[in-house]
Enzyme design. Structure first.
Site, PDB file in Angstrom:
ATOM      1  CG  HIS A  44      -0.295  -0.269   2.519  1.00  0.00           C
ATOM      2  ND1 HIS A  44       0.616   0.600   3.080  1.00  0.00           N
ATOM      3  CD2 HIS A  44      -0.403  -1.304   3.397  1.00  0.00           C
ATOM      4  CE1 HIS A  44       1.030   0.138   4.238  1.00  0.00           C
ATOM      5  NE2 HIS A  44       0.440  -1.030   4.455  1.00  0.00           N
ATOM      6  CG  HIS A  47       4.189  -1.753   2.104  1.00  0.00           C
ATOM      7  ND1 HIS A  47       2.865  -2.148   2.084  1.00  0.00           N
ATOM      8  CD2 HIS A  47       4.769  -2.448   3.122  1.00  0.00           C
ATOM      9  CE1 HIS A  47       2.664  -3.032   3.033  1.00  0.00           C
ATOM     10  NE2 HIS A  47       3.794  -3.232   3.679  1.00  0.00           N
TER      11      HIS A  47
END
Length: 290
Positions: A44, A47
């Site tokens: 997501h 990250h």
């Protein structure tokens, strides 16, 4: 294996530790610095922010995608944990990632594997009280990843704050030689920390989940205004329970060690709580107290 410069559109996917070590050796021989972002996939924006921080720290970036079985205990969500490698690779396009290391379990834990890392220090308490297996599994897999990739830097998010301190302690204690970089937590518009497990929340639970960061902020305001620690924490636990959470812990710790707060030192407020079967964690900094 040579280490050609790659475009942002097409990271090289490596499946074995031998190939990863050869790639790392080639980079180092060329004088290129390496930053690693270890993940369990289901990527997501949180990250991706770590990936971008890694790209600023080093010449080349490697992202690992591996759902690590040794950090899951009986009855936890290992089988249900989202595995979305194709989507993850697509999300990494447009970011400066040269290599994605995506091994299977047999590659990381071959037949006869019999070694694990025992950790103390910042691993004691909090998550360990509820998941006693967790940090041994994390430390073991992170050590294996760092020894395979030999990065100069590894980037972790502050959302998993206890994990960040455990990994930092482990790399120092074992002289692994990788600098651990911590990056601030990314949040949704309503304050909920980005997490792969947020996908487990249905619409009503997702709405309730926003109470978690809101309660943390309220507790911090009370603490920084001088409220007694136990009173502020008890009020926070009660507020979470009224919102439908089952609270594992809500604790104020020394920010550097996760031990008891020390007068004049920065502090950290950490929480783990469940909404139904979904367990959420979060933390926020607290100014030094008397």
């Amino acid at each position: 294996m040579t280490a050609p410069a790659r475009s942002k559109a097409s990271p090289l996917v490596i499946r074995t530790t031998n190939e990863l070590q050869a790639w790392s050796d080639s980079c180092r021989q060329q004088g290129r610095t390496i930053a690693m972002v270890p993940t369990m996939g289901a990527l997501h924006e949180g990250h991706l922010s770590l990936v971008d921080a890694a790209a600023k720290a080093a010449d080349v970036v490697v992202v690992s995608i591996f759902v690590n079985p040794t950090q899951f205990g009986p009855g936890e969500d290992f089988d249900a944990y989202p595995r979305t490698e194709t989507a993850d690779l697509e999300k990494l396009k447009g970011h400066a990632v040269e290599v994605v290391f995506a091994p299977n379990a047999a590659q990381m834990y071959p037949d006869g594997f019999a070694t694990s890392i025992s950790v103390g220090g910042p691993s004691m308490g909090l998550e360990t009280d509820f998941r006693p297996h967790f940090f041994s599994g994390v430390a073991t897999v992170v050590a294996k990843l760092l020894l395979a990739a030999r990065p100069h830097f590894a980037v972790f998010g502050e959302k998993d704050y206890q994990q960040l301190l455990v990994v930092r302690r482990m790399t120092r204690d074992l002289n692994i030689g990788t600098e651990i970089i911590g990056c601030p937590t990314l949040r949704e518009a309503d304050g909920l920390a980005l997490s792969s497990r947020n996908a487990y929340l249905d619409a009503p639970a997702r709405q309730k989940a926003a109470r978690l960061p809101a309660v943390l902020k309220h507790v911090i305001v009370s603490l920084e205004a001088g409220a007694p620690v136990e009173t502020a924490l008890a009020d926070g636990r009660a507020a979470l329970e009224r919102s439908g959470f089952e609270v594992d812990y809500l604790s104020l710790c020394d920010a550097a060690t996760l031990g008891a707060p020390i007068p004049g030192h920065q502090r950290r407020l950490l929480v783990a709580a469940r909404l139904g079967s979904t367990r959420l964690i979060d933390n926020m900094p607290v100014k030094a107290g008397d």
